[in-house]
Every structure is written in structure tokens, then in C-alpha cells.
Design an enzyme around this catalytic site. Structure first.
Site, PDB file in Angstrom:
ATOM      1  CG  ASP A 166      -4.683  -0.435   9.704  1.00 40.26           C
ATOM      2  OD1 ASP A 166      -3.621  -0.327   9.049  1.00 40.26           O
ATOM      3  OD2 ASP A 166      -4.709  -0.785  10.900  1.00 40.26           O
ATOM      4  CG  ASP A 170      -0.296  -0.320   2.528  1.00 38.20           C
ATOM      5  OD1 ASP A 170       0.955  -0.450   2.577  1.00 38.20           O
ATOM      6  OD2 ASP A 170      -1.009  -0.454   3.532  1.00 38.20           O
ATOM      7  CG  ASP A 218       6.427   5.556   6.656  1.00 38.25           C
ATOM      8  OD1 ASP A 218       6.760   6.714   6.362  1.00 38.25           O
ATOM      9  OD2 ASP A 218       6.157   5.216   7.828  1.00 38.25           O
ATOM     10  NE  ARG A 235      -6.874  -3.374   7.574  1.00 37.70           N
ATOM     11  CZ  ARG A 235      -5.570  -3.187   7.671  1.00 37.70           C
ATOM     12  NH1 ARG A 235      -4.929  -2.560   6.710  1.00 37.70           N
ATOM     13  NH2 ARG A 235      -4.911  -3.603   8.728  1.00 37.70           N
TER      14      ARG A 235
HETATM   15  P1  5GP Z   1       7.729   0.970   5.965  1.00 36.30           P
HETATM   16  O1  5GP Z   1       8.294  -0.362   6.289  1.00 36.30           O
HETATM   17  O2  5GP Z   1       7.984   1.421   4.554  1.00 36.30           O
HETATM   18  O3  5GP Z   1       8.110   2.015   6.971  1.00 36.30           O
HETATM   19  O4  5GP Z   1       6.178   0.888   6.197  1.00 36.30           O
HETATM   20  C1  5GP Z   1       5.358   0.210   5.374  1.00 36.30           C
HETATM   21  C2  5GP Z   1       4.102  -0.176   6.112  1.00 36.30           C
HETATM   22  O5  5GP Z   1       3.766   0.696   7.186  1.00 36.30           O
HETATM   23  C3  5GP Z   1       2.954  -0.079   5.150  1.00 36.30           C
HETATM   24  O6  5GP Z   1       2.763  -1.306   4.490  1.00 36.30           O
HETATM   25  C4  5GP Z   1       1.796   0.285   6.047  1.00 36.30           C
HETATM   26  O7  5GP Z   1       1.214  -0.896   6.531  1.00 36.30           O
HETATM   27  C5  5GP Z   1       2.403   1.031   7.202  1.00 36.30           C
HETATM   28  N1  5GP Z   1       2.271   2.487   7.049  1.00 36.30           N
HETATM   29  C6  5GP Z   1       3.244   3.379   6.779  1.00 36.30           C
HETATM   30  N2  5GP Z   1       2.750   4.632   6.703  1.00 36.30           N
HETATM   31  C7  5GP Z   1       1.426   4.523   6.917  1.00 36.30           C
HETATM   32  C8  5GP Z   1       0.332   5.486   6.938  1.00 36.30           C
HETATM   33  O8  5GP Z   1       0.463   6.700   6.741  1.00 36.30           O
HETATM   34  N3  5GP Z   1      -0.897   4.982   7.193  1.00 36.30           N
HETATM   35  C9  5GP Z   1      -1.112   3.663   7.414  1.00 36.30           C
HETATM   36  N4  5GP Z   1      -2.368   3.288   7.649  1.00 36.30           N
HETATM   37  N5  5GP Z   1      -0.137   2.733   7.387  1.00 36.30           N
HETATM   38  C10 5GP Z   1       1.132   3.162   7.137  1.00 36.30           C
HETATM   39 MG    MG Z   2       1.383  -2.811   5.233  1.00 37.31          MG
END
Ligand code: 5GP
Ligand code: MG
Length: 202
Positions: A178, A119, A122, A184
Site C-alpha cells: 500500500d 510482502d 526492505d 493494495r
Molecule cells: P523492513 O522491516 O524489511 O524494512 O520492511 C518491511 C515492511 O515495510 C514491509 O512488510 C512493508 O510493509 C513495508 N515496505 C517496505 N518497502 C516498501 C515499499 O516499497 N512499498 C510498500 N508499500 N511497503 C514497503
Molecule cells: Mg508489511
């Protein structure tokens, strides 16, 4: 190329419904129409790239579920579908914790070209670890597709191959994303205000 959003946010009215008790207003970042156009573009880029290649799309549960359903129906090359579960956020935290991966639902990816679909990118920690894992499982190539990419947050050195939209650094919900497992089912992507986040805890 990812589409840059004009400005930061376009304030709109309240949610059509509100699964939490807060009833707070939200800022819609991406409308249903904008999402549909972005996903059509992603699907055509993906179809182009994987022509003639044995493609397995692997969705990262749970956040990618709505994207997956819309995206794969627009992919115009033969493909297999798998899912795995990865989570770094738990309950009402909006900061990533330790990544837990459950590959039990994964299909065989040996000799397949894997496209990981998530999705949102980050910090990049989730996808960069999953890319390594797919290679370890014998994938011939591993690429990544994300609906959203947050500006200025990335820590892990991962350049996603397909990006739907770049968004500002805000906590977003809807279209699979979520907060505390709510929201969601919203058909659009919205940024949550900290007051909403507080209220949604109860
Ligand atoms: P990363 O490993 O890139 O930091 O984070 C990825 C995961 O963190 C995404 O798959 C998601 O589940 C969650 N995530 C990161 N930012 C957000 C956000 O702004 N909103 C939500 N709901 N989930 C996020
Ligand atoms: Mg995720």
C-alpha cells in the site's frame, strides 16, 4: 533462486483505475503473469522443503494478504495458517518507523515449523524481529518467504529462505502493498514516482 528482473523498469501506461486523486502514471514492475509464475515457483520450493513436517504459515498483515491467498492455494503439503500484524510504515511515510507487532491473532506454534510470509524485505528489521518472536513462542524452526526483496537496502542480518523477485530500490505498491492504505488491490506491482506519492497524500 530469486529471479533477477531484466533492467530496472518497464514503463507502461496508466493504472486501469486510480484510487487516489493524482491520476499519475506508474511503472509496472511485475505483471500479473510474472507474479503468478513467481508464486508458483515459491510454492513448489516451499512444498518441497516442508514435506513430512508440521507446517504453520504465518502471514504478516496487512501487506502479505494477497500473496498469502495465492501462495497457500499452491502449497501441496498439509499446513495450518496464522496471521499477525506488524507495521513499521504509517500513513504517507515511505520510511520505516518503530515496529509495532500485534500477535493476538497468532495460533499456537509450539512444536510447529513456522514459515513467516511477508510482502517485501526492505531493511529486514520486521522479519528479523518476528523470527526471534516465533522462536520465543516455541516454534521448532522458523523460515521466511517474501514476494519481493529490495536491492541494497538491508540492515538486519537476515537471509530470507524463499524470495519471489529482487527489485530495485523504489517504493512499490500493488498486490497487497500500500501507500496510505491505497493500491493494495492492484493486481500487479508498480513503482510509484515521487510526484504520485505527493499527489496521493491528498
Ligand atoms: P523492513 O522491516 O524489511 O524494512 O520492511 C518491511 C515492511 O515495510 C514491509 O512488510 C512493508 O510493509 C513495508 N515496505 C517496505 N518497502 C516498501 C515499499 O516499497 N512499498 C510498500 N508499500 N511497503 C514497503
Ligand atoms: Mg508489511
Amino acid at each position: 533462486m530469486p529471479v533477477e528482473l531484466p533492467g530496472t523498469v518497464r514503463p507502461q501506461g496508466r493504472l486501469g483505475f486510480h484510487p487516489s486523486k493524482s491520476g499519475g502514471s506508474v511503472k509496472v514492475l511485475l505483471s500479473e503473469d510474472e507474479l503468478a509464475a513467481g508464486i508458483a515457483r515459491l510454492a513448489s520450493e516451499i512444498s518441497e522443503r516442508y514435506r513430512e513436517l508440521p507446517l504453520t504459515v504465518v502471514g504478516v498483515l496487512t501487506g502479505s494478504i494477497v500473496l498469502l491467498a495465492d501462495l497457500i492455494r499452491m502449497i501441496e503439503v498439509p499446513m495450518r495458517l496464522g496471521v499477525l500484524q506488524a507495521r513499521s510504515y504509517r500513513g504517507t511515510t515511505t520510511h520505516p518507523g518503530k515496529l509495532e507487532v500485534n500477535p493476538d491473532l497468532m495460533p499456537e506454534v509450539r512444536n510447529r515449523h513456522v514459515l513467516l510470509v511477508d510482502d517485501i524485505l526492505d531493511t529486514g528489521r520486521t522479519l528479523s524481529q518476528l523470527v526471534i518472536q516465533m522462536h520465543d513462542m516455541g516454534a521448532m524452526s522458523v523460515r521466511t518467504a517474501v514476494l519481493l526483496r529490495k536491492r541494497g537496502r538491508q540492515q538486519a542480518p537476515l537471509e530470507p529462505d524463499f524470495v519471489g523477485f529482487e527489485i530495485p530500490n523504489e517504493f512499490v505498491v500493488g498486490y497487497g502493498l500500500d501507500y496510505n492504505d491505497y493500491y493494495r488491490n492492484l493486481p500487479y506491482v508498480a513503482a510509484m514516482e515521487s510526484a504520485d506519492l505527493e499527489a496521493a497524500k491528498t
